[in-house]
Write a protein that holds these residues in place. Structure first.
Motif, PDB file in Angstrom:
ATOM      1  N   CYS A 241       0.795  -1.222   0.000  1.00  0.00           N
ATOM      2  CA  CYS A 241       0.000   0.000   0.000  1.00  0.00           C
ATOM      3  C   CYS A 241       0.836   1.285   0.000  1.00  0.00           C
ATOM      4  O   CYS A 241       0.257   2.381  -0.025  1.00  0.00           O
ATOM      5  CB  CYS A 241      -0.961   0.010   1.193  1.00  0.00           C
ATOM      6  SG  CYS A 241      -0.139   0.222   2.789  1.00  0.00           S
ATOM      7  N   ALA A 242       2.152   1.210   0.019  1.00  0.00           N
ATOM      8  CA  ALA A 242       2.960   2.429   0.129  1.00  0.00           C
ATOM      9  C   ALA A 242       2.721   3.372  -1.050  1.00  0.00           C
ATOM     10  O   ALA A 242       2.473   4.565  -0.870  1.00  0.00           O
ATOM     11  CB  ALA A 242       4.437   2.080   0.239  1.00  0.00           C
ATOM     12  N   LYS A 243       2.792   2.850  -2.264  1.00  0.00           N
ATOM     13  CA  LYS A 243       2.573   3.701  -3.431  1.00  0.00           C
ATOM     14  C   LYS A 243       1.127   4.176  -3.527  1.00  0.00           C
ATOM     15  O   LYS A 243       0.892   5.372  -3.782  1.00  0.00           O
ATOM     16  CB  LYS A 243       3.010   2.984  -4.708  1.00  0.00           C
ATOM     17  CG  LYS A 243       4.517   2.898  -4.868  1.00  0.00           C
ATOM     18  CD  LYS A 243       4.903   2.271  -6.197  1.00  0.00           C
ATOM     19  CE  LYS A 243       6.417   2.252  -6.355  1.00  0.00           C
ATOM     20  NZ  LYS A 243       6.828   1.625  -7.642  1.00  0.00           N
ATOM     21  N   PRO A 244       0.130   3.277  -3.365  1.00  0.00           N
ATOM     22  CA  PRO A 244      -1.250   3.777  -3.400  1.00  0.00           C
ATOM     23  C   PRO A 244      -1.518   4.893  -2.403  1.00  0.00           C
ATOM     24  O   PRO A 244      -2.189   5.878  -2.732  1.00  0.00           O
ATOM     25  CB  PRO A 244      -2.076   2.521  -3.081  1.00  0.00           C
ATOM     26  CG  PRO A 244      -1.255   1.399  -3.600  1.00  0.00           C
ATOM     27  CD  PRO A 244       0.168   1.803  -3.319  1.00  0.00           C
ATOM     28  N   TRP A 245      -0.978   4.786  -1.181  1.00  0.00           N
ATOM     29  CA  TRP A 245      -1.168   5.857  -0.207  1.00  0.00           C
ATOM     30  C   TRP A 245      -0.516   7.154  -0.694  1.00  0.00           C
ATOM     31  O   TRP A 245      -1.083   8.245  -0.570  1.00  0.00           O
ATOM     32  CB  TRP A 245      -0.590   5.466   1.151  1.00  0.00           C
ATOM     33  CG  TRP A 245      -1.574   4.812   2.050  1.00  0.00           C
ATOM     34  CD1 TRP A 245      -1.576   3.522   2.491  1.00  0.00           C
ATOM     35  CD2 TRP A 245      -2.729   5.423   2.644  1.00  0.00           C
ATOM     36  NE1 TRP A 245      -2.661   3.288   3.308  1.00  0.00           N
ATOM     37  CE2 TRP A 245      -3.380   4.430   3.422  1.00  0.00           C
ATOM     38  CE3 TRP A 245      -3.277   6.694   2.588  1.00  0.00           C
ATOM     39  CZ2 TRP A 245      -4.546   4.691   4.132  1.00  0.00           C
ATOM     40  CZ3 TRP A 245      -4.444   6.967   3.296  1.00  0.00           C
ATOM     41  CH2 TRP A 245      -5.065   5.963   4.057  1.00  0.00           C
TER      42      TRP A 245
END
Length: 325
Positions: A241-245
């Protein structure tokens, strides 16, 4: 409240209700996917079809429903694409034959592609604008998202009404107590976060993507809570989820600052959704639509799966919050 709240809601009554506000239905009625309320596509003579939403009796007061409608209208007035109820005969909330209903324009689209940077940045921008509006006033008649209302109450209902198989009940109770403690600890780490008016149920199924734009539907669960409640379901699971966040917040912060402390609440909100959803299913089991649609809900295998998810959430609640890349 009746054990069969929609038993008398047949096609004739649906058409009569729609025509009671001065419209002329063409006789076509198609049930749409909804369980909490009943929702139908209704054909209108010489006009596009409308969506008729019949509210579950006893769930909301008239004041709470009208507050939902007013919030939707406020968002539309701010040039946000939200499907808001239409006004007929001078009102958005109508009554007919013991039922309350509202009429909405029919909108098409599909769920957004959450792995796409441009899509998530766009969704972030829209939510930033939506929250800027939501922060301008306060709800007086809607609920508030909290550990007690969506966690403790759910656990107590399931245990008091003996929904768990006897051999799983003790394990469920122990895990629930550990989850509630862990969620309290996450709330302490987050601190005193700001709350505002939210969509409340902002999952991809409530977003229609069409022609590069997001159109938000179904404010039935709008409530007061932290901004992150409208974001976390769009960011995926914690392991990727790092990039989506980062993409969501890139768009969001063009219109409103996001308090990074709220990221400590993500796994708490995921846990509350798990507990609240199962208690909601149990509370609605008297409605014949639920056993027909979800026959697996009473099976021991389902509750074994719930306990497994609770164990996973207990581990997740003790891990660091997501870090946008």
């Amino acid at each position: 409240m009746s054990d069969t709240p929609y038993a008398d809601l047949d096609p004739d009554r649906i058409l009569d209700a729609v025509e009671s506000v001065g419209l002329h239905a063409d006789g076509r009625v198609l049930a749409l996917n909804s369980y909490e309320n009943r929702v139908y596509r209704v054909g209108i003579e010489d006009a596009p079809p409308l969506v008729a939403k019949f509210y579950r009796p006893g769930r909301w007061t008239d004041a709470a429903i009208l507050e939902e409608h007013a919030f939707a209208a406020e968002l539309v007035a701010a040039d946000l694409s939200v499907v808001a109820p239409l006004k007929h005969a001078g009102a958005t909330l109508h009554a007919f034959g013991g039922h309350r209903f509202a009429l909405f324009p029919m909108r098409g689209g599909h769920a957004p592609e959450l792995g796409d940077r441009e899509v998530l940045t766009h969704l972030g921008r829209v939510l930033g604008r939506m929250h800027a509006v939501g922060d301008g006033q306060r709800f007086a008649h809607r609920g508030r998202l909290g550990i007690e209302s969506h966690g403790e109450d759910a656990v107590h209902y399931l245990l008091e009404n003996r929904w768990l198989p006897p051999d799983l009940e003790g394990n469920f109770e122990r895990l629930a107590e550990a989850l509630l403690d862990a969620m309290d600890a996450c709330a302490e780490r987050a601190g005193d976060v700001h709350e505002l008016r939210l969509h409340g149920d902002c999952h991809p199924g409530n977003i229609l993507w069409r022609d590069g734009q997001a159109h938000f539907v179904d404010l039935d669960d709008c409530l007061t809570g932290p901004a992150v409640q409208d974001l976390w379901m769009l960011a995926g699971r914690r392991e990727d989820c790092a990039k989506p966040w980062a993409w969501l917040l890139e768009g969001y912060e063009q219109f409103r600052r996001f308090d990074r402390r709220e990221l400590h609440l993500v796994e708490t909100l995921r846990t509350l959704r798990l507990l609240h959803h199962n208690a909601w299913m149990a509370r609605r089991w008297h409605d014949p639509a639920f056993p027909a649609a979800f026959p697996w809900f009473e099976a021991p295998r389902h509750w074994e799966s719930v306990i497994t998810q609770m164990q996973e959430q207990l581990a997740a609640l003790h891990e660091p919050p997501p870090e946008p890349a």
